[in-house]
Design a protein around this motif. Structure first.
Motif: not given
Length: 437
Positions: A398-410, A416-423
């Motif tokens: 089983h593979v569990h993958r984590t990404f943390h991203l920080q930066g300007p909201e834009g 977020a839109t590519a992964t969640f489908g939400l702004h």
């Protein structure tokens, strides 16, 4: 004079300069447990004192290295950092997207680590990628002795995934591999012999891009754990005797502005079953859980104990959380094999469907009862493998993958839109609009 109750993971910064630098450093270091702290307000403004729910990665690493031989994985430029503890079951304790001075994403229980004392039921060290095995409850549970009632007094975490150190087998600048052998007996009396092999590896930006799509130029740390269990016994693991599963739990620092976001497979309940199971600790109140036609939203503030789960039919391959104040986007991905139907059920009861369990779970910590101290506080994002029906010598990974991203909201919004489908503005508005009603 104002009085502040400071959590063990909170850092106090006196902006006014009315305390000496030595005194400020003393206040930052060695505060374990929930201790009352008296701070004299020598400025009338609220800007005099700033409370932060998390330390920096460097602060946490300096603390951990007093008690543990931590393995630090690092990118070439030293900005993406991951701290792994082989002695604490190979868990990823915390990580940073912007070097030692960056935000420390994993929740760490400093009090438990500093004490060095083994607790009877569970040792809550924390960590943002820790290995467990399921199921937790039911007739095939490995957390309850044969015939015991399913209550907290009789619940014990097996030593191999709670206290025992693991052996390091390989180590490089950006990866570490570990192994551990253990024996278990479930509630029904079935015995298991198994070996756990676990590798934690830092992902280079081009690899992370491949998993997420094009990532903007923001601070990012990306890593994965590759977790394998092997049946080292003489007998096959069967549905009738009970099966195990790999269970990865990620414990993060909470905040009042953190919202957990779980996209789900849409469809009728007649066809796919309930959208979300929130019955673990009682129904989650509507000001903490919202289900729309696009996603499930859950508060990650560490102020109310609640848990939810999604079945195989409802689970999507990516979910996560967003801290609007810290401008931090967290994403979790995991392996979900096509055709896998059986997932162990961890409900604390004799189960009519022991292999109709959840694939994704999320937990928000809080007091288990009025006046009772919470475990953390923290919030969790969890994933599970299918049930492991293994013959002797066979393995499941089983593979569990984590990404943390920080930066300007834009910049984060495109991810977020590519992964969640939400702004991100839509995520921020979910609970703020509820609170205004």
């Amino acid at each position: 004079m104002r009085f502040f109750l400071v959590n063990k993971l909170q850092r106090v910064e006196i902006r006014s300069g009315c305390l000496s630098s030595k005194r400020r450093e003393t206040m930052r270091a060695g505060v374990f447990g929930l201790l009352p702290l008296l701070v004299a307000a020598c400025m009338p403004s609220e800007e005099a004192v700033r409370m932060e729910m998390a330390t920096t990665f460097g602060d946490d690493l300096a603390f951990l290295e007093q008690f543990d031989d931590v393995v630090v994985l690092s990118s070439d430029d030293g900005q993406a950092l991951v701290a792994v503890s082989p002695s604490m079951q190979g868990r990823v304790l915390t990580s940073s997207a912007s070097g030692p001075d960056g935000m420390s994403f994993g929740w760490i229980n400093r009090e438990a680590i500093a004490s060095g004392e083994r607790q009877e039921h569970i040792n809550v060290f924390g960590g943002e990628d820790r290995f467990w095995l399921g199921p937790e409850g039911g007739q095939y549970s490995i957390f309850f002795a044969a015939g015991d009632p399913f209550d907290l007094d009789h619940w014990y975490v097996p030593s191999g995934i709670d206290w025992d150190p693991w052996e390091v087998t390989e180590r490089d600048a950006d990866r570490v591999a570990m192994t551990h052998a253990m024996e278990l007996t479930n509630w029904t009396g079935t015995e298991f012999r198994l070996r756990i092999d676990r590798e934690v590896r830092l992902l280079r930006p081009e690899v992370a891009d491949g998993h997420l799509g094009l990532v903007p130029d923001v601070d990012m740390v990306a890593f994965e754990s590759v977790n394998t269990i092997t049946n080292t016994g003489d007998s096959a693991w069967t549905h009738e005797g009970g099966l195990l599963s790999i269970w990865i739990l990620s414990m993060y620092n909470p905040s009042p502005t953190t919202t957990i976001v779980i996209p789900y497979v849409q469809g009728s309940e007649e066809e796919l079953g309930q959208i979300v199971n929130d019955a673990y600790f009682g129904t989650v109140p509507p000001d903490r859980l919202m289900v729309t036609d696009r996603a499930i939203f859950f508060k990650g503030d560490g102020e109310y104990r609640a848990k939810l789960g999604l079945s195989k039919a409802r689970s999507q391959p990516t979910f996560g959380s967003y801290d609007s104040a810290g401008k931090a986007l967290t994403l979790v991905q995991y392996s979900m094999p096509q055709g896998a139907a059986d997932y162990v059920n961890s409900m604390w009861e004799i189960q009519s469907e022991p292999y109709a369990g959840d694939v994704i779970n999320s937990y928000n910590d809080g007091p288990p009862a009025p006046g009772v101290k919470p475990l953390g506080p923290f919030y969790e994002l969890e994933t599970s493998s299918p049930a492991a029906a293994l013959s002797p010598g066979e393995s499941l990974t089983h593979v569990h993958r984590t990404f943390h991203l920080q930066g300007p909201e834009g910049d984060l919004d495109s991810v977020a839109t590519a992964t969640f489908g939400l702004h991100l503005t839509e995520i921020e508005a979910v609970f703020s609009s509820r609170e205004q009603q």
